[in-house]
Design an enzyme around this catalytic site. Structure first.
Site, mmCIF file in Angstrom:
data_model
loop_
_atom_site.group_PDB
_atom_site.id
_atom_site.type_symbol
_atom_site.label_atom_id
_atom_site.label_comp_id
_atom_site.label_asym_id
_atom_site.label_seq_id
_atom_site.Cartn_x
_atom_site.Cartn_y
_atom_site.Cartn_z
ATOM 1 N N LYS A 173 -108.244 22.062 -46.713
ATOM 2 C CA LYS A 173 -108.310 22.234 -45.246
ATOM 3 C C LYS A 173 -109.715 21.921 -44.737
ATOM 4 O O LYS A 173 -109.886 21.178 -43.781
ATOM 5 C CB LYS A 173 -107.941 23.687 -44.856
ATOM 6 C CG LYS A 173 -106.585 24.139 -45.331
ATOM 7 C CD LYS A 173 -106.273 25.558 -44.887
ATOM 8 C CE LYS A 173 -107.174 26.623 -45.484
ATOM 9 N NZ LYS A 173 -107.069 26.780 -46.944
ATOM 10 N N ARG A 191 -103.661 33.181 -40.075
ATOM 11 C CA ARG A 191 -103.327 33.478 -41.470
ATOM 12 C C ARG A 191 -102.270 34.559 -41.588
ATOM 13 O O ARG A 191 -101.880 34.895 -42.702
ATOM 14 C CB ARG A 191 -104.586 34.002 -42.151
ATOM 15 C CG ARG A 191 -105.272 33.023 -43.025
ATOM 16 C CD ARG A 191 -106.516 33.698 -43.525
ATOM 17 N NE ARG A 191 -106.845 33.272 -44.833
ATOM 18 C CZ ARG A 191 -107.741 32.338 -45.094
ATOM 19 N NH1 ARG A 191 -108.360 31.721 -44.120
ATOM 20 N NH2 ARG A 191 -108.012 32.035 -46.332
ATOM 21 N N ARG A 213 -115.110 23.668 -57.543
ATOM 22 C CA ARG A 213 -115.804 23.575 -56.245
ATOM 23 C C ARG A 213 -117.214 24.162 -56.322
ATOM 24 O O ARG A 213 -117.436 25.235 -56.851
ATOM 25 C CB ARG A 213 -115.020 24.328 -55.165
ATOM 26 C CG ARG A 213 -115.805 24.398 -53.842
ATOM 27 C CD ARG A 213 -114.971 24.805 -52.665
ATOM 28 N NE ARG A 213 -114.401 26.122 -52.786
ATOM 29 C CZ ARG A 213 -113.555 26.649 -51.899
ATOM 30 N NH1 ARG A 213 -113.203 25.938 -50.838
ATOM 31 N NH2 ARG A 213 -113.068 27.849 -52.067
ATOM 32 N N ARG A 249 -118.646 29.633 -54.969
ATOM 33 C CA ARG A 249 -118.364 30.735 -54.044
ATOM 34 C C ARG A 249 -117.935 31.962 -54.839
ATOM 35 O O ARG A 249 -117.218 31.829 -55.828
ATOM 36 C CB ARG A 249 -117.236 30.319 -53.081
ATOM 37 C CG ARG A 249 -117.750 29.881 -51.732
ATOM 38 C CD ARG A 249 -116.700 29.259 -50.857
ATOM 39 N NE ARG A 249 -115.493 30.042 -50.643
ATOM 40 C CZ ARG A 249 -114.514 29.697 -49.808
ATOM 41 N NH1 ARG A 249 -114.626 28.591 -49.098
ATOM 42 N NH2 ARG A 249 -113.443 30.438 -49.661
ATOM 43 N N ARG A 294 -106.136 35.638 -53.979
ATOM 44 C CA ARG A 294 -106.052 34.870 -52.726
ATOM 45 C C ARG A 294 -104.720 34.119 -52.647
ATOM 46 O O ARG A 294 -104.124 34.037 -51.577
ATOM 47 C CB ARG A 294 -107.227 33.880 -52.632
ATOM 48 C CG ARG A 294 -108.553 34.597 -52.353
ATOM 49 C CD ARG A 294 -109.744 33.717 -52.687
ATOM 50 N NE ARG A 294 -109.827 32.519 -51.875
ATOM 51 C CZ ARG A 294 -110.530 31.448 -52.217
ATOM 52 N NH1 ARG A 294 -111.192 31.417 -53.361
ATOM 53 N NH2 ARG A 294 -110.576 30.417 -51.410
HETATM 54 P P1 AP5 Z 1 -111.588 22.740 -49.600
HETATM 55 O O1 AP5 Z 1 -111.527 21.653 -48.600
HETATM 56 O O2 AP5 Z 1 -112.819 23.576 -49.664
HETATM 57 O O3 AP5 Z 1 -110.260 23.663 -49.502
HETATM 58 P P2 AP5 Z 1 -109.839 24.734 -48.437
HETATM 59 O O4 AP5 Z 1 -108.384 24.569 -48.219
HETATM 60 O O5 AP5 Z 1 -110.728 24.681 -47.236
HETATM 61 O O6 AP5 Z 1 -110.072 26.031 -49.315
HETATM 62 P P3 AP5 Z 1 -110.777 27.423 -48.994
HETATM 63 O O7 AP5 Z 1 -110.926 28.084 -50.336
HETATM 64 O O8 AP5 Z 1 -112.037 27.261 -48.203
HETATM 65 O O9 AP5 Z 1 -109.710 28.091 -48.135
HETATM 66 P P4 AP5 Z 1 -109.442 29.560 -47.935
HETATM 67 O O10 AP5 Z 1 -108.427 29.480 -46.865
HETATM 68 O O11 AP5 Z 1 -109.048 30.332 -49.126
HETATM 69 O O12 AP5 Z 1 -110.882 30.147 -47.594
HETATM 70 P P5 AP5 Z 1 -111.617 30.468 -46.211
HETATM 71 O O13 AP5 Z 1 -112.997 30.018 -46.350
HETATM 72 O O14 AP5 Z 1 -110.796 30.024 -45.072
HETATM 73 O O15 AP5 Z 1 -111.299 22.080 -51.031
HETATM 74 C C1 AP5 Z 1 -111.330 22.871 -52.216
HETATM 75 C C2 AP5 Z 1 -111.951 22.038 -53.347
HETATM 76 O O16 AP5 Z 1 -111.086 20.953 -53.626
HETATM 77 C C3 AP5 Z 1 -113.306 21.438 -52.991
HETATM 78 O O17 AP5 Z 1 -114.123 21.399 -54.125
HETATM 79 C C4 AP5 Z 1 -112.956 20.013 -52.522
HETATM 80 O O18 AP5 Z 1 -114.044 19.135 -52.734
HETATM 81 C C5 AP5 Z 1 -111.766 19.697 -53.431
HETATM 82 N N1 AP5 Z 1 -110.778 18.812 -52.794
HETATM 83 C C6 AP5 Z 1 -110.435 18.743 -51.479
HETATM 84 N N2 AP5 Z 1 -109.478 17.821 -51.287
HETATM 85 C C7 AP5 Z 1 -109.191 17.293 -52.522
HETATM 86 C C8 AP5 Z 1 -108.274 16.299 -52.991
HETATM 87 N N3 AP5 Z 1 -107.430 15.656 -52.150
HETATM 88 N N4 AP5 Z 1 -108.245 16.026 -54.309
HETATM 89 C C9 AP5 Z 1 -109.084 16.679 -55.183
HETATM 90 N N5 AP5 Z 1 -109.987 17.635 -54.805
HETATM 91 C C10 AP5 Z 1 -110.015 17.938 -53.487
HETATM 92 O O19 AP5 Z 1 -111.550 32.068 -46.208
HETATM 93 C C11 AP5 Z 1 -112.302 32.847 -47.097
HETATM 94 C C12 AP5 Z 1 -112.018 34.315 -46.862
HETATM 95 O O20 AP5 Z 1 -112.396 34.685 -45.520
HETATM 96 C C13 AP5 Z 1 -110.534 34.725 -46.954
HETATM 97 O O21 AP5 Z 1 -110.139 34.970 -48.290
HETATM 98 C C14 AP5 Z 1 -110.539 35.988 -46.092
HETATM 99 O O22 AP5 Z 1 -111.069 37.090 -46.778
HETATM 100 C C15 AP5 Z 1 -111.486 35.628 -44.961
HETATM 101 N N6 AP5 Z 1 -110.803 35.006 -43.818
HETATM 102 C C16 AP5 Z 1 -110.979 33.732 -43.371
HETATM 103 N N7 AP5 Z 1 -110.171 33.485 -42.327
HETATM 104 C C17 AP5 Z 1 -109.457 34.605 -42.126
HETATM 105 C C18 AP5 Z 1 -108.441 34.942 -41.207
HETATM 106 N N8 AP5 Z 1 -107.980 34.064 -40.295
HETATM 107 N N9 AP5 Z 1 -107.917 36.204 -41.280
HETATM 108 C C19 AP5 Z 1 -108.356 37.097 -42.182
HETATM 109 N N10 AP5 Z 1 -109.315 36.827 -43.082
HETATM 110 C C20 AP5 Z 1 -109.879 35.584 -43.067
#
Ligand code: AP5
Length: 225
Positions: free
Chosen positions: A15, A90, A127, A158, A169
């Site tokens: 994402k 979410r 990552r 991270r 997660r």
């Molecule tokens: P990346 O693009 O970083 O993936 P992502 O989907 O953004 O993954 P996240 O781990 O950031 O998502 P998340 O939803 O768990 O975490 P968030 O930060 O929102 O890609 C991942 C890896 O794959 C990278 O190394 C990238 O280079 C690689 N990659 C990408 N595309 C690829 C491809 N096509 N092929 C191969 N490799 C690829 O949330 C973190 C925490 O914050 C949550 O757990 C929660 O505690 C809190 N939080 C955030 N938002 C909320 C909310 N709305 N409500 C409640 N709590 C929240």
């Protein structure tokens, strides 16, 4: 028409990687609730103190807290021509709140990135993120660089990318976020994209999905003859 985009998908689906590309291509801001929370943790604010332990366990921060953050962010003028929500909503409660916040604005385009669990775990173990500017590395097949190619700072894993936290997660995603697919699926602007492909192929598929979704919105909102 403004592009009001939601990127939906499990942890590691890409994402953030794709949201940055859409931001560059379309000139609309990426709003990542995860980034907002991590910045608050780093800055040691009240919000950061409330969120830190929850995030490190892989759980979700409260709906009330996160909805207020998004409400304030979407009220800013730079979202007038659109925005990319990455990591929000979410839960069904967050999605319902978002519909209320956006009343009177152009309909949402919702893109679900679908990726196999095995690939998600592998991606998150690889990552690395810049400890300074937050740039993300690991999408290519080559080795992750030793330092950030943008700002030169050290790259780190991270805290919530430890394997046991990743499993939690994924469990939380299945239980609380996946129901959003059913919430949005019947809207003409919902699209699913195969996120198992290389990042550039995913980018092209998302661009096509956005165009198709906006065309469907236009058809739905044009007056019947
Ligand atoms: P990346 O693009 O970083 O993936 P992502 O989907 O953004 O993954 P996240 O781990 O950031 O998502 P998340 O939803 O768990 O975490 P968030 O930060 O929102 O890609 C991942 C890896 O794959 C990278 O190394 C990238 O280079 C690689 N990659 C990408 N595309 C690829 C491809 N096509 N092929 C191969 N490799 C690829 O949330 C973190 C925490 O914050 C949550 O757990 C929660 O505690 C809190 N939080 C955030 N938002 C909320 C909310 N709305 N409500 C409640 N709590 C929240």
């Amino acid at each position: 028409m403004a592009l009001n985009l939601v990127m939906l998908g499990p942890p590691g689906a890409g994402k953030g990687t794709q949201a940055v590309r859409v931001e560059q291509e379309r000139g609309i801001p990426q709003i990542s609730t995860g980034d907002i929370l991590r910045e608050a943790v780093q800055a040691g604010t009240d919000l950061g103190r409330q969120a830190q332990a929850v995030m490190e366990r892989g759980e979700l921060v409260s709906d009330a807290l996160i909805v207020e953050i998004v409400r304030e962010r979407l009220a800013r003028g730079d979202t007038r021509d659109g925005f990319i929500l990455d990591g929000f909503p979410r839960t069904v409660a967050q999605a319902e709140a978002l519909d209320r916040i956006l009343a009177g604005r152009d309909p949402l385009v919702v893109v679900e990135l679908s990726v196999l669990d095995q690939a998600l775990v592998e991606r998150l173990s690889r990552r690395r993120v810049c400890g300074d500017c937050g740039a993300t590395y690991g999408a290519g097949s080559g080795a992750v660089p030793a330092a950030c190619t943008r700002c030169g700072a050290a790259l780190v894993a991270r805290k919530d990318d430890r394997e046991e936290v990743v499993q939690e997660r994924l469990r939380v995603y299945r239980e609380q976020t996946e129901p959003l697919v059913a919430f949005y699926r019947d809207r003409p602007s919902f699209r699913r994209v195969d996120g198992n492909q290389a990042a550039d192929a995913v980018r092209l598929a998302i661009a096509g999905a956005i165009d198709a979704a906006q065309a469907a919105i236009r058809v739905q909102s044009s007056p019947a003859v």
